[in-house]
Design a protein around this motif. Structure first.
Motif, PDB file in Angstrom:
ATOM      1  N   TRP A  68       0.819  -1.222   0.000  1.00  0.00           N
ATOM      2  CA  TRP A  68       0.000   0.000   0.000  1.00  0.00           C
ATOM      3  C   TRP A  68       0.845   1.261   0.000  1.00  0.00           C
ATOM      4  CZ3 TRP A  68      -4.872  -1.362  -0.811  1.00  0.00           C
ATOM      5  CH2 TRP A  68      -5.250  -2.660  -0.432  1.00  0.00           C
ATOM      6  N   ARG A  69       2.121   1.088  -0.226  1.00  0.00           N
ATOM      7  CA  ARG A  69       3.090   2.192  -0.087  1.00  0.00           C
ATOM      8  C   ARG A  69       2.980   2.822   1.308  1.00  0.00           C
ATOM      9  NH1 ARG A  69       3.598   7.623  -1.651  1.00  0.00           N
ATOM     10  NH2 ARG A  69       5.715   8.232  -2.172  1.00  0.00           N
ATOM     11  N   TRP A  70       3.087   1.957   2.279  1.00  0.00           N
ATOM     12  CA  TRP A  70       3.181   2.377   3.674  1.00  0.00           C
ATOM     13  C   TRP A  70       4.524   1.910   4.225  1.00  0.00           C
ATOM     14  CZ3 TRP A  70      -1.765   1.862   7.218  1.00  0.00           C
ATOM     15  CH2 TRP A  70      -2.807   2.616   6.656  1.00  0.00           C
ATOM     16  N   GLY A  71       4.978   2.554   5.299  1.00  0.00           N
ATOM     17  CA  GLY A  71       6.228   2.151   5.913  1.00  0.00           C
ATOM     18  C   GLY A  71       6.030   1.103   6.986  1.00  0.00           C
ATOM     19  N   ILE A 111      -7.463   7.844   3.669  1.00  0.00           N
ATOM     20  CA  ILE A 111      -7.300   8.916   4.674  1.00  0.00           C
ATOM     21  C   ILE A 111      -6.540  10.108   4.083  1.00  0.00           C
ATOM     22  CG2 ILE A 111      -7.432   7.376   6.668  1.00  0.00           C
ATOM     23  CD1 ILE A 111      -4.381   7.441   6.863  1.00  0.00           C
ATOM     24  N   PHE A 112      -5.840   9.879   2.965  1.00  0.00           N
ATOM     25  CA  PHE A 112      -5.080  10.983   2.360  1.00  0.00           C
ATOM     26  C   PHE A 112      -5.981  11.723   1.371  1.00  0.00           C
ATOM     27  CE2 PHE A 112      -1.847   7.817   3.686  1.00  0.00           C
ATOM     28  CZ  PHE A 112      -1.338   8.573   4.739  1.00  0.00           C
ATOM     29  N   MET A 113      -6.859  12.514   1.964  1.00  0.00           N
ATOM     30  CA  MET A 113      -8.002  13.081   1.248  1.00  0.00           C
ATOM     31  C   MET A 113      -7.618  14.092   0.170  1.00  0.00           C
ATOM     32  SD  MET A 113     -11.167  12.993   0.973  1.00  0.00           S
ATOM     33  CE  MET A 113     -11.502  12.022   2.391  1.00  0.00           C
ATOM     34  N   ARG A 114      -6.524  14.815   0.400  1.00  0.00           N
ATOM     35  CA  ARG A 114      -6.139  15.820  -0.595  1.00  0.00           C
ATOM     36  C   ARG A 114      -5.948  15.198  -1.975  1.00  0.00           C
ATOM     37  NH1 ARG A 114      -4.503  21.420  -1.230  1.00  0.00           N
ATOM     38  NH2 ARG A 114      -3.366  21.502  -3.180  1.00  0.00           N
ATOM     39  N   ASP A 115      -5.547  13.940  -1.982  1.00  0.00           N
ATOM     40  CA  ASP A 115      -5.314  13.290  -3.269  1.00  0.00           C
ATOM     41  C   ASP A 115      -6.615  12.982  -4.009  1.00  0.00           C
ATOM     42  OD1 ASP A 115      -2.654  13.396  -2.554  1.00  0.00           O
ATOM     43  OD2 ASP A 115      -2.694  11.414  -1.627  1.00  0.00           O
ATOM     44  N   ASN A 116      -7.730  13.048  -3.275  1.00  0.00           N
ATOM     45  CA  ASN A 116      -9.025  12.740  -3.879  1.00  0.00           C
ATOM     46  C   ASN A 116      -9.822  13.972  -4.277  1.00  0.00           C
ATOM     47  OD1 ASN A 116      -9.271   9.882  -3.913  1.00  0.00           O
ATOM     48  ND2 ASN A 116      -9.371   9.913  -1.676  1.00  0.00           N
ATOM     49  N   GLY A 164      -4.969  15.325  -6.129  1.00  0.00           N
ATOM     50  CA  GLY A 164      -5.038  16.747  -5.731  1.00  0.00           C
ATOM     51  C   GLY A 164      -3.757  17.336  -5.191  1.00  0.00           C
ATOM     52  N   ALA A 165      -2.907  16.500  -4.591  1.00  0.00           N
ATOM     53  CA  ALA A 165      -1.652  17.022  -4.042  1.00  0.00           C
ATOM     54  C   ALA A 165      -0.606  17.263  -5.135  1.00  0.00           C
ATOM     55  CB  ALA A 165      -1.103  16.082  -2.974  1.00  0.00           C
ATOM     56  N   CYS A 166      -0.994  17.023  -6.390  1.00  0.00           N
ATOM     57  CA  CYS A 166      -0.118  17.401  -7.504  1.00  0.00           C
ATOM     58  C   CYS A 166      -0.403  18.835  -7.934  1.00  0.00           C
ATOM     59  CB  CYS A 166      -0.283  16.434  -8.672  1.00  0.00           C
ATOM     60  SG  CYS A 166       0.217  14.762  -8.229  1.00  0.00           S
ATOM     61  N   VAL A 181       4.235  10.508 -11.544  1.00  0.00           N
ATOM     62  CA  VAL A 181       3.623   9.178 -11.442  1.00  0.00           C
ATOM     63  C   VAL A 181       2.145   9.262 -11.045  1.00  0.00           C
ATOM     64  CG1 VAL A 181       4.427   8.861  -9.051  1.00  0.00           C
ATOM     65  CG2 VAL A 181       3.924   6.863 -10.444  1.00  0.00           C
ATOM     66  N   ARG A 182       1.729  10.348 -10.369  1.00  0.00           N
ATOM     67  CA  ARG A 182       0.347  10.457  -9.899  1.00  0.00           C
ATOM     68  C   ARG A 182      -0.509  11.448 -10.694  1.00  0.00           C
ATOM     69  NH1 ARG A 182      -0.371   7.872  -4.918  1.00  0.00           N
ATOM     70  NH2 ARG A 182       1.408   6.519  -4.591  1.00  0.00           N
ATOM     71  N   ALA A 183       0.054  12.061 -11.711  1.00  0.00           N
ATOM     72  CA  ALA A 183      -0.720  13.003 -12.535  1.00  0.00           C
ATOM     73  C   ALA A 183      -0.132  12.989 -13.934  1.00  0.00           C
ATOM     74  CB  ALA A 183      -0.660  14.412 -11.946  1.00  0.00           C
ATOM     75  N   ILE A 264       7.493  19.429   5.446  1.00  0.00           N
ATOM     76  CA  ILE A 264       6.875  20.400   4.512  1.00  0.00           C
ATOM     77  C   ILE A 264       5.367  20.149   4.387  1.00  0.00           C
ATOM     78  CG2 ILE A 264       6.931  21.232   2.103  1.00  0.00           C
ATOM     79  CD1 ILE A 264       9.885  20.710   2.040  1.00  0.00           C
ATOM     80  N   ASN A 265       4.945  18.982   4.841  1.00  0.00           N
ATOM     81  CA  ASN A 265       3.567  18.528   4.658  1.00  0.00           C
ATOM     82  C   ASN A 265       2.649  19.101   5.740  1.00  0.00           C
ATOM     83  OD1 ASN A 265       1.291  16.780   4.158  1.00  0.00           O
ATOM     84  ND2 ASN A 265       2.726  15.537   2.992  1.00  0.00           N
ATOM     85  N   LEU A 266       2.549  20.401   5.775  1.00  0.00           N
ATOM     86  CA  LEU A 266       1.821  21.107   6.835  1.00  0.00           C
ATOM     87  C   LEU A 266       0.575  21.786   6.277  1.00  0.00           C
ATOM     88  CD1 LEU A 266       2.693  24.171   6.030  1.00  0.00           C
ATOM     89  CD2 LEU A 266       4.735  23.641   7.336  1.00  0.00           C
ATOM     90  N   LYS A 304       2.904   6.672   9.245  1.00  0.00           N
ATOM     91  CA  LYS A 304       3.339   5.345   8.784  1.00  0.00           C
ATOM     92  C   LYS A 304       2.772   5.054   7.388  1.00  0.00           C
ATOM     93  CE  LYS A 304       4.089   3.399  13.355  1.00  0.00           C
ATOM     94  NZ  LYS A 304       3.545   2.566  14.440  1.00  0.00           N
ATOM     95  N   GLY A 305       1.723   5.793   7.000  1.00  0.00           N
ATOM     96  CA  GLY A 305       1.161   5.649   5.655  1.00  0.00           C
ATOM     97  C   GLY A 305       1.855   6.520   4.629  1.00  0.00           C
ATOM     98  N   TYR A 306       3.001   7.092   4.992  1.00  0.00           N
ATOM     99  CA  TYR A 306       3.789   7.954   4.098  1.00  0.00           C
ATOM    100  C   TYR A 306       3.022   9.188   3.638  1.00  0.00           C
ATOM    101  CZ  TYR A 306       7.531   4.449   3.664  1.00  0.00           C
ATOM    102  OH  TYR A 306       8.555   3.578   3.901  1.00  0.00           O
ATOM    103  N   GLY A 307       2.254   9.738   4.547  1.00  0.00           N
ATOM    104  CA  GLY A 307       1.579  10.992   4.230  1.00  0.00           C
ATOM    105  C   GLY A 307       1.432  11.759   5.524  1.00  0.00           C
ATOM    106  N   HIS A 310      -1.035  17.778   5.307  1.00  0.00           N
ATOM    107  CA  HIS A 310      -1.531  18.359   4.055  1.00  0.00           C
ATOM    108  C   HIS A 310      -2.236  17.307   3.211  1.00  0.00           C
ATOM    109  CE1 HIS A 310      -1.371  20.476   0.126  1.00  0.00           C
ATOM    110  NE2 HIS A 310      -1.481  21.560   0.861  1.00  0.00           N
ATOM    111  N   CYS A 311      -1.677  16.108   3.170  1.00  0.00           N
ATOM    112  CA  CYS A 311      -2.321  15.030   2.375  1.00  0.00           C
ATOM    113  C   CYS A 311      -3.645  14.600   2.976  1.00  0.00           C
ATOM    114  CB  CYS A 311      -1.495  13.766   2.292  1.00  0.00           C
ATOM    115  SG  CYS A 311       0.227  13.881   2.471  1.00  0.00           S
ATOM    116  N   MET A 312      -3.804  14.795   4.280  1.00  0.00           N
ATOM    117  CA  MET A 312      -5.018  14.282   4.920  1.00  0.00           C
ATOM    118  C   MET A 312      -6.168  15.297   4.903  1.00  0.00           C
ATOM    119  SD  MET A 312      -3.745  11.929   8.088  1.00  0.00           S
ATOM    120  CE  MET A 312      -2.483  12.960   8.811  1.00  0.00           C
TER     121      MET A 312
END
Ligand SMILES: NC(=[NH2+])NCCC[C@H](N)C(=O)O
Length: 321
Positions: A68-71, A111-116, A164-166, A181-183, A264-266, A304-307, A310-312
């Motif tokens: 899931w691209r998590w750590g 949970i990383f809502m900005r991407d949606n 959305g985070a792109c 890779v995401r846009a 930076i993810n603030l 731990k989900g690599y976000g 800002h992503c959430m």
């Protein structure tokens, strides 16, 4: 011959074509028609409303984090407590926090809502996830957005994909749009096609480097004219026009904090006031030195989900700057 009243008599003192179109703009209609000012055109204008997904059953499906691209696997209770804590900081600052209440149980990254969802001056763009392991999150997001009454101005479709985070708003007329890779180019084209008629004049293209998914680990505005950047991986051609616009650059001072602390993810609550992942003392000091007020919050479990923050957080309403 007996005749009904003629049309002329019926209309008499109040006749004629008068049902003309209403020329108010969509943006003018937001409050009267859509119930509130669902409008976003910066990353820093005072935050009034956002959409989040509180970690639900879906985070418990993660057995092998790498799938899931998590750590690492999250402790569900800790993740939920941390989510409740940072959204409480938002509420304490006058933000209406809306939730995606239903989500697929096999989509832990939801949970990383900005991407949606990308907020625009006239409502939401519903994104289209690039990867197989995330695609489908957006359907539940569409239902949630409809439920709260926020207009959807576009859903990324066709062969486009765009998270959305792109995108990174700079001001009402300026936005950074990243490809990577995401846009893809088609996704960016669709976003641009929607934003141009809304008054966006300058689109700064950003080639997201190999190994990065989104922009919010690389650059993030923290005030009207202050930008936090990861200096070695942000293209000069993006920074140069921002410098000309008068942006002060705050270079993230520590690679480890950027990479492992998501420094930076603030999220800015207002110009010069940010909520930031705790545990990044060097970046925090650099921000404070630049006159930015920082509220640190512990989101270590969620990271731990690599976000991170800002992503959430999908912004639904910000005051214009
Ligand atoms: N906007 C962001 N930085 N989102 C982070 C998303 C992390 C998630 N594991 C993914 O790879 O999709």
């Amino acid at each position: 011959m007996v005749r009904d009243k003629s049309a002329v008599e019926v209309y008499d003192d109040d006749y004629g074509e008068k049902w003309f179109s209403d020329e108010a703009s969509f943006q003018d209609d937001l409050v009267p028609v859509w119930g509130r000012r669902w409008s976003v055109s910066s990353e820093v204008g005072r935050l009034r409303a956002c959409l989040v997904r509180r970690p639900g059953k879906e985070i418990e499906c993660v057995k092998n984090p790498a799938d899931w691209r998590w750590g690492d696997v999250m402790d569900p209770q800790k993740a939920r407590d941390q989510h409740d804590a940072f959204t409480q900081v938002y509420r304490d600052h006058g933000v209406d926090v809306f939730y995606v209440e239903e989500q697929r149980e096999d989509r832990p990254n939801a949970i990383f809502m900005r991407d949606n969802l990308l907020g625009t001056p006239e409502g939401a763009i519903v994104c289209r996830q690039a990867t197989r392991f995330r695609r489908g999150e957006e359907a539940a997001v569409t239902r949630a957005v409809a439920k709260i009454g926020c207009p959807v101005v576009r859903t990324i479709s066709g062969h486009g994909y765009f998270e959305g985070a792109c995108a990174m708003w700079i001001d009402r007329r300026t936005i950074v749009l990243g490809t990577g890779v995401r846009a893809n180019a088609e996704g960016v084209r669709q976003v641009e096609e929607v934003l141009r008629p809304m008054g966006v004049e300058t689109v700064l293209p950003f080639q997201i480097p190999y190994g990065h998914a989104h922009l919010d680990g690389l650059m993030n505005p923290v005030d009207r004219r202050k930008l936090l950047i990861f200096p070695w991986q942000t293209p000069y051609d993006v920074i140069d026009p921002l410098k000309r616009m008068g942006f002060e650059l705050i270079e993230a001072p520590d690679v480890d904090e950027v990479k492992h602390g998501s420094s930076i993810n603030l999220v800015a609550l207002a110009p010069g006031l940010v909520v930031m992942p705790a545990g990044n003392p060097k970046t925090q000091r650099a921000l404070e030195k630049a006159g930015v007020e920082v509220i640190p919050v512990d989101v270590s479990e969620l990271m731990k989900g690599y976000g991170s923050l800002h992503c959430m957080t999908a912004f639904l309403e910000r005051e214009e700057i």
